[in-house]
Write a protein that holds these residues in place. Structure first.
Motif, PDB file in Angstrom:
ATOM      1  N   ALA A   1     -92.244 -98.790  26.555  1.00  0.00           N
ATOM      2  CA  ALA A   1     -92.099 -98.115  28.045  1.00  0.00           C
ATOM      3  C   ALA A   1     -90.544 -97.423  27.768  1.00  0.00           C
ATOM      4  CB  ALA A   1     -92.312 -98.902  29.015  1.00  0.00           C
ATOM      5  N   ALA A   2     -89.840 -97.929  27.479  1.00  0.00           N
ATOM      6  CA  ALA A   2     -88.565 -97.253  27.206  1.00  0.00           C
ATOM      7  C   ALA A   2     -88.519 -96.187  26.347  1.00  0.00           C
ATOM      8  CB  ALA A   2     -87.549 -98.501  26.830  1.00  0.00           C
ATOM      9  N   ASN A   3     -89.120 -96.216  25.232  1.00  0.00           N
ATOM     10  CA  ASN A   3     -89.181 -95.037  24.231  1.00  0.00           C
ATOM     11  C   ASN A   3     -89.932 -93.993  25.015  1.00  0.00           C
ATOM     12  OD1 ASN A   3     -87.983 -95.783  21.978  1.00  0.00           O
ATOM     13  ND2 ASN A   3     -89.584 -97.127  21.336  1.00  0.00           N
ATOM     14  N   ASP A   4     -91.174 -94.236  25.787  1.00  0.00           N
ATOM     15  CA  ASP A   4     -91.735 -93.093  26.252  1.00  0.00           C
ATOM     16  C   ASP A   4     -90.825 -92.403  27.423  1.00  0.00           C
ATOM     17  OD1 ASP A   4     -93.889 -93.877  24.898  1.00  0.00           O
ATOM     18  OD2 ASP A   4     -95.252 -94.531  26.451  1.00  0.00           O
ATOM     19  N   ARG A   5     -90.359 -93.378  28.005  1.00  0.00           N
ATOM     20  CA  ARG A   5     -89.523 -92.569  29.400  1.00  0.00           C
ATOM     21  C   ARG A   5     -88.444 -91.918  28.513  1.00  0.00           C
ATOM     22  NH1 ARG A   5     -84.535 -94.759  30.984  1.00  0.00           N
ATOM     23  NH2 ARG A   5     -84.988 -96.719  30.186  1.00  0.00           N
ATOM     24  N   LEU A   6     -87.473 -92.249  27.701  1.00  0.00           N
ATOM     25  CA  LEU A   6     -86.435 -91.344  27.053  1.00  0.00           C
ATOM     26  C   LEU A   6     -86.966 -90.231  26.126  1.00  0.00           C
ATOM     27  CD1 LEU A   6     -84.190 -94.735  25.953  1.00  0.00           C
ATOM     28  CD2 LEU A   6     -83.915 -92.813  28.042  1.00  0.00           C
ATOM     29  N   ALA A   7     -88.247 -90.506  25.543  1.00  0.00           N
ATOM     30  CA  ALA A   7     -88.677 -89.286  24.864  1.00  0.00           C
ATOM     31  C   ALA A   7     -88.862 -88.128  25.796  1.00  0.00           C
ATOM     32  CB  ALA A   7     -89.961 -89.687  24.151  1.00  0.00           C
ATOM     33  N   ALA A   8     -89.682 -88.594  27.156  1.00  0.00           N
ATOM     34  CA  ALA A   8     -89.858 -87.684  28.114  1.00  0.00           C
ATOM     35  C   ALA A   8     -88.743 -87.024  28.541  1.00  0.00           C
ATOM     36  CB  ALA A   8     -90.749 -88.255  29.228  1.00  0.00           C
ATOM     37  N   ASP A   9     -87.732 -87.706  28.779  1.00  0.00           N
ATOM     38  CA  ASP A   9     -86.557 -87.242  29.186  1.00  0.00           C
ATOM     39  C   ASP A   9     -85.778 -86.204  28.393  1.00  0.00           C
ATOM     40  OD1 ASP A   9     -86.468 -88.799  31.648  1.00  0.00           O
ATOM     41  OD2 ASP A   9     -84.914 -90.312  31.081  1.00  0.00           O
ATOM     42  N   ALA A  10     -85.839 -86.734  27.194  1.00  0.00           N
ATOM     43  CA  ALA A  10     -85.193 -85.811  26.228  1.00  0.00           C
ATOM     44  C   ALA A  10     -86.057 -84.395  25.995  1.00  0.00           C
ATOM     45  CB  ALA A  10     -85.312 -86.461  24.705  1.00  0.00           C
ATOM     46  N   ARG A  11     -87.471 -84.382  26.155  1.00  0.00           N
ATOM     47  CA  ARG A  11     -88.064 -83.233  26.121  1.00  0.00           C
ATOM     48  C   ARG A  11     -87.738 -82.324  27.285  1.00  0.00           C
ATOM     49  NH1 ARG A  11     -92.371 -85.872  24.348  1.00  0.00           N
ATOM     50  NH2 ARG A  11     -93.252 -86.348  26.500  1.00  0.00           N
ATOM     51  N   ALA A  12     -87.770 -83.028  28.585  1.00  0.00           N
ATOM     52  CA  ALA A  12     -87.315 -82.249  29.747  1.00  0.00           C
ATOM     53  C   ALA A  12     -86.228 -81.675  29.529  1.00  0.00           C
ATOM     54  CB  ALA A  12     -87.230 -83.136  30.973  1.00  0.00           C
TER      55      ALA A  12
ATOM     56  N   ALA B   1     -82.715 -76.896  28.717  1.00  0.00           N
ATOM     57  CA  ALA B   1     -81.589 -76.222  27.979  1.00  0.00           C
ATOM     58  C   ALA B   1     -82.079 -74.761  27.336  1.00  0.00           C
ATOM     59  CB  ALA B   1     -80.947 -77.202  26.866  1.00  0.00           C
ATOM     60  N   GLU B   2     -83.535 -74.923  26.874  1.00  0.00           N
ATOM     61  CA  GLU B   2     -83.935 -73.777  26.309  1.00  0.00           C
ATOM     62  C   GLU B   2     -84.524 -72.601  27.064  1.00  0.00           C
ATOM     63  OE1 GLU B   2     -86.487 -75.143  23.135  1.00  0.00           O
ATOM     64  OE2 GLU B   2     -84.652 -75.916  21.946  1.00  0.00           O
ATOM     65  N   CYS B   3     -84.834 -72.864  28.257  1.00  0.00           N
ATOM     66  CA  CYS B   3     -85.464 -71.979  28.978  1.00  0.00           C
ATOM     67  C   CYS B   3     -84.544 -70.830  29.474  1.00  0.00           C
ATOM     68  CB  CYS B   3     -86.155 -72.639  30.403  1.00  0.00           C
ATOM     69  SG  CYS B   3     -85.291 -72.747  31.707  1.00  0.00           S
ATOM     70  N   LEU B   4     -84.955 -69.787  29.675  1.00  0.00           N
ATOM     71  CA  LEU B   4     -84.466 -68.566  30.323  1.00  0.00           C
ATOM     72  C   LEU B   4     -84.843 -68.218  31.529  1.00  0.00           C
ATOM     73  CD1 LEU B   4     -84.849 -66.024  27.097  1.00  0.00           C
ATOM     74  CD2 LEU B   4     -82.865 -67.247  27.774  1.00  0.00           C
ATOM     75  N   ASP B   5     -83.897 -68.031  32.322  1.00  0.00           N
ATOM     76  CA  ASP B   5     -84.382 -67.690  33.931  1.00  0.00           C
ATOM     77  C   ASP B   5     -84.395 -66.020  34.049  1.00  0.00           C
ATOM     78  OD1 ASP B   5     -84.688 -67.285  36.298  1.00  0.00           O
ATOM     79  OD2 ASP B   5     -82.534 -68.250  36.840  1.00  0.00           O
ATOM     80  N   LEU B   6     -85.609 -65.789  34.131  1.00  0.00           N
ATOM     81  CA  LEU B   6     -86.045 -64.340  34.059  1.00  0.00           C
ATOM     82  C   LEU B   6     -86.339 -64.014  35.701  1.00  0.00           C
ATOM     83  CD1 LEU B   6     -88.536 -64.241  31.167  1.00  0.00           C
ATOM     84  CD2 LEU B   6     -86.110 -63.375  31.149  1.00  0.00           C
ATOM     85  N   SER B   7     -86.049 -64.931  36.514  1.00  0.00           N
ATOM     86  CA  SER B   7     -86.601 -64.273  38.009  1.00  0.00           C
ATOM     87  C   SER B   7     -85.653 -63.216  38.277  1.00  0.00           C
ATOM     88  CB  SER B   7     -86.233 -65.623  38.798  1.00  0.00           C
ATOM     89  OG  SER B   7     -84.921 -66.036  38.682  1.00  0.00           O
ATOM     90  N   GLU B   8     -84.462 -63.252  37.880  1.00  0.00           N
ATOM     91  CA  GLU B   8     -83.682 -61.917  38.292  1.00  0.00           C
ATOM     92  C   GLU B   8     -84.251 -60.666  38.111  1.00  0.00           C
ATOM     93  OE1 GLU B   8     -79.249 -60.799  38.312  1.00  0.00           O
ATOM     94  OE2 GLU B   8     -79.597 -62.875  37.980  1.00  0.00           O
TER      95      GLU B   8
END
Ligand code: PHE
Length: 332
Positions: free
Chosen positions: A74-85, A90-97
């Protein structure tokens, strides 16, 4: 022993749910489930127990092992999901503007008027024809019953193209050459409209453009007359503008129609706007295209699309259509 192990397991579960990275989980995992763990040691001691105690202790150890394994997973799953998020974040670009800055374009007013005209005529049973913008004297004049000596040639203010060819070449001064091109290779009955660009030596002013758009209509069938022409013009004007606009024909002259007329449409203030020319196709024109004038008759009309758009949208100056001023164009 079992109470001690349970307490250790409960503590390990707490550490696992508080762990903040995967390395930490790995360390706890080794600590409580690895070779040197209390659990592994307890398992080794099972052999020294009485058989009935052994069974109970074995079950208790297994239960604790399963609890701990589930907590590690459970701890592994939680931290892996956190890491992905966190990575996505960090990698997403904000194109809304940027998106809010992009405006959706639209078709030019002239194109809208042309499309609408085509729709109206297609609805009346016509098909769309096209022809080249650069023409020879045969198509622009001669086949249309305007021989070289004819004074009407002068009235077209033609722009010539010097290609050094034996034949005279010009930018078409009307869409009427498409009548000829269509009749040359289509057997009657013919019901076509031909929209397109046309050119004359006019200087641009509020009501003229040197490059403008016309739409030509041609019908060739048996027993066609002036009444069919008048009815067709009236019907298309009514469907283009709505019921209130009236039409009228005034006698006029074109070498390729006989009789010929000019047609006007009524403005909201009651005055008349000259829209184009029309008439019954001259027998010479039919014959020039290999169609027997004894058997077939026809009518033709031609008018300015730009003028029609100017009237429909109440433009004071037709040059608005070619100025490409987006403040003007955005309104339509
Ligand atoms: N071609 C003529 C013009 O441009 C208009 C016209 C078309 C007249 C068809 C009669 C028949 O002025």
């Amino acid at each position: 022993m079992s109470a001690e192990l349970k307490a250790g397991a409960a503590e390990a579960e707490q550490r696992l749910s508080a762990a903040t990275d995967l390395d930490e989980v790995r360390a706890i995992d080794a600590d409580v489930l690895g070779k040197k763990s209390a659990l592994t040691a307890a398992k080794k001691q099972l052999g020294g127990l009485e058989p009935e105690d052994r069974k109970a202790a074995g079950m208790a150890i297994n239960e604790i092992r399963q609890r701990l394994e589930a907590a590690v997973a459970a701890a592994n799953d939680r931290l892996a999901a956190d890491a992905r998020a966190a990575q996505y974040e960090a990698e997403c670009l904000d194109l809304s503007e940027k998106l809010s800055e992009i405006r959706r374009g639209s078709l030019h007013l002239t194109t809208q008027a042309r499309d609408r005209l085509e729709d109206v005529f297609v609805g009346m049973g016509f098909t769309i024809a096209e022809g080249p913008e650069v023409e020879t004297a045969w198509y622009n004049f001669e086949a249309l019953n305007i021989p070289e000596w004819h004074p009407a040639r002068g009235s077209f203010d033609t722009i010539f193209v010097d290609l050094g060819e034996p034949e005279e070449v010009m930018l078409r001064s009307h869409t009427s050459p498409v009548q000829i091109r269509t009749m040359e290779n289509t057997e009657p009955p013919i019901y076509i409209v031909a929209p397109g660009r046309t050119f004359r030596t006019d200087t641009a002013d509020a009501t003229h453009l040197p490059a403008f758009n016309q739409i030509e209509g041609l019908v060739v069938d048996r027993g066609i007359g002036l009444g069919d022409l008048a009815g067709t013009i009236d019907e298309f004007v009514k469907s283009f503008f709505g019921g209130e606009v009236k039409t009228r024909l005034r006698p006029s002259y074109f070498p390729f129609t006989e009789p010929s007329a000019e047609f006007d449409i009524s403005r909201p203030d009651g005055s008349w706007l000259e829209l184009g020319g029309c008439g019954v196709v001259h027998p010479n024109v039919l014959a020039n295209c290999g169609i027997d004038p004894e058997e077939w008759q026809g009518f033709a009309f031609g008018f300015g699309i730009d003028r029609l758009a100017a009237m429909r949208y109440q433009l004071d100056d037709i040059r608005e259509l070619v100025n490409s001023d987006v403040r003007f164009l955005r309104q339509f």
